[in-house]
Design an enzyme around this catalytic site. Sequence first.
Site, PDB file in Angstrom:
ATOM      1  N   HIS A  76      44.939  40.091  40.765  1.00 60.61           N
ATOM      2  CA  HIS A  76      44.656  41.169  41.730  1.00 60.61           C
ATOM      3  C   HIS A  76      43.647  42.164  41.147  1.00 60.61           C
ATOM      4  O   HIS A  76      43.548  42.329  39.934  1.00 60.61           O
ATOM      5  CB  HIS A  76      45.936  41.865  42.217  1.00 60.61           C
TER       6      HIS A  76
ATOM      7  N   GLU B 235      46.356  41.902  46.491  1.00 59.11           N
ATOM      8  CA  GLU B 235      47.175  40.839  45.931  1.00 59.11           C
ATOM      9  C   GLU B 235      46.723  39.474  46.465  1.00 59.11           C
ATOM     10  O   GLU B 235      46.137  39.404  47.563  1.00 59.11           O
ATOM     11  CB  GLU B 235      48.644  41.063  46.320  1.00 59.11           C
TER      12      GLU B 235
ATOM     13  N   ASP C  92      43.710  53.177  43.823  1.00 59.86           N
ATOM     14  CA  ASP C  92      44.985  52.951  44.507  1.00 59.86           C
ATOM     15  C   ASP C  92      46.042  53.974  44.132  1.00 59.86           C
ATOM     16  O   ASP C  92      45.868  54.768  43.200  1.00 59.86           O
ATOM     17  CB  ASP C  92      45.483  51.522  44.225  1.00 59.86           C
TER      18      ASP C  92
ATOM     19  N   ASN D 203      48.109  38.140  38.032  1.00 59.03           N
ATOM     20  CA  ASN D 203      47.924  37.230  39.172  1.00 59.03           C
ATOM     21  C   ASN D 203      46.514  37.315  39.767  1.00 59.03           C
ATOM     22  O   ASN D 203      46.253  36.783  40.832  1.00 59.03           O
ATOM     23  CB  ASN D 203      48.974  37.528  40.259  1.00 59.03           C
TER      24      ASN D 203
HETATM   25  C1  F6R Z   1      45.347  50.044  38.766  1.00 60.38           C
HETATM   26  C2  F6R Z   1      45.003  48.795  39.423  1.00 60.38           C
HETATM   27  C3  F6R Z   1      45.531  47.485  38.971  1.00 60.38           C
HETATM   28  C4  F6R Z   1      45.487  47.304  37.454  1.00 60.38           C
HETATM   29  C5  F6R Z   1      46.061  45.953  37.063  1.00 60.38           C
HETATM   30  C6  F6R Z   1      46.112  45.771  35.553  1.00 60.38           C
HETATM   31  O1  F6R Z   1      44.706  51.137  39.397  1.00 60.38           O
HETATM   32  O2  F6R Z   1      44.311  48.842  40.378  1.00 60.38           O
HETATM   33  O3  F6R Z   1      44.771  46.469  39.577  1.00 60.38           O
HETATM   34  O4  F6R Z   1      44.171  47.424  37.010  1.00 60.38           O
HETATM   35  O5  F6R Z   1      47.357  45.822  37.573  1.00 60.38           O
HETATM   36  O6  F6R Z   1      47.020  46.680  35.022  1.00 60.38           O
HETATM   37  P1  F6R Z   1      47.170  46.879  33.444  1.00 60.38           P
HETATM   38  O7  F6R Z   1      45.907  47.489  32.976  1.00 60.38           O
HETATM   39  O8  F6R Z   1      48.343  47.814  33.300  1.00 60.38           O
HETATM   40  O9  F6R Z   1      47.410  45.531  32.875  1.00 60.38           O
END
Ligand code: F6R
Length: 240
Positions: free
Chosen positions: A138, A143, A67, A136
């Site tokens: 995701h 989301e 992403d 959450n």
């Molecule tokens: C990042 C992504 C997100 C993160 C998630 C956890 O490329 O796709 O899904 O993996 O938000 O983020 P952290 O590791 O910062 O807790």
Amino acid sequence: MELILCKNYDEISERGANIIARAMIDKPDCILGLATGSTPVGMYKRLIEMNRASWIDFSRTTTFNLDEYYPISPENSQSYRYFMNENLFNHVNIDKKNTYVPNGSAADAEAECKAYDAMIENSRGIDIQVLGIGINGHIGFNEPDENLITGTHLTALTESTIEANARFFDSKDEVPRHALTMGIGSIMRARKIILLASGKNKHDAVMKLLDGKLTTACPATMLKLHPDVILICDEAAYNG
Ligand code: F6R
């Protein structure tokens, strides 16, 4: 789903890096799906060390990132392209033209998403997809919602994600409200998936991964339908 329970973050990073290194050794032209965020940083550090020690070679590796914020310039230090360069690509012998991140500065987001899916489809497919997990539930920026989308798409970030990611910005107001993300279908087509989860705040999401239910309210639960997923989590994420 296989579970690897680790003592702490360092062990998660080590175990994750070992799985990727094994795949790279077995298949020198392997295709990696990569994630940003704080969780994989330790694993990327370990991969950099392994590359410096000549245990692994990135010269024939291709990568697709999950992403990117939208809109954002790739030169912006908050962009995921910049993050990947800083945390991995600048430090290993990868050819940057084989590293793909959705283009957050594309004028036409829809066309960019279509082109990104076509690039993945025209490749030999992702061998290992690395995932983190949102508080959450995701994955990528898929989301929680009534419907989940299969292909790469433009999405609005939820308030919970904006708050969680504010730590990377000077203020919450600076967090982009939209992102381009691979869809659930693109993620599920990867041959193997490793999901890294660290810290107490991931406990609820991790528990939903381990119960017997699927729900679009926790997109990561879709991974239960995939035949080869390894959840690598630490005691804090597991025990809460
Ligand atoms: C990042 C992504 C997100 C993160 C998630 C956890 O490329 O796709 O899904 O993996 O938000 O983020 P952290 O590791 O910062 O807790």
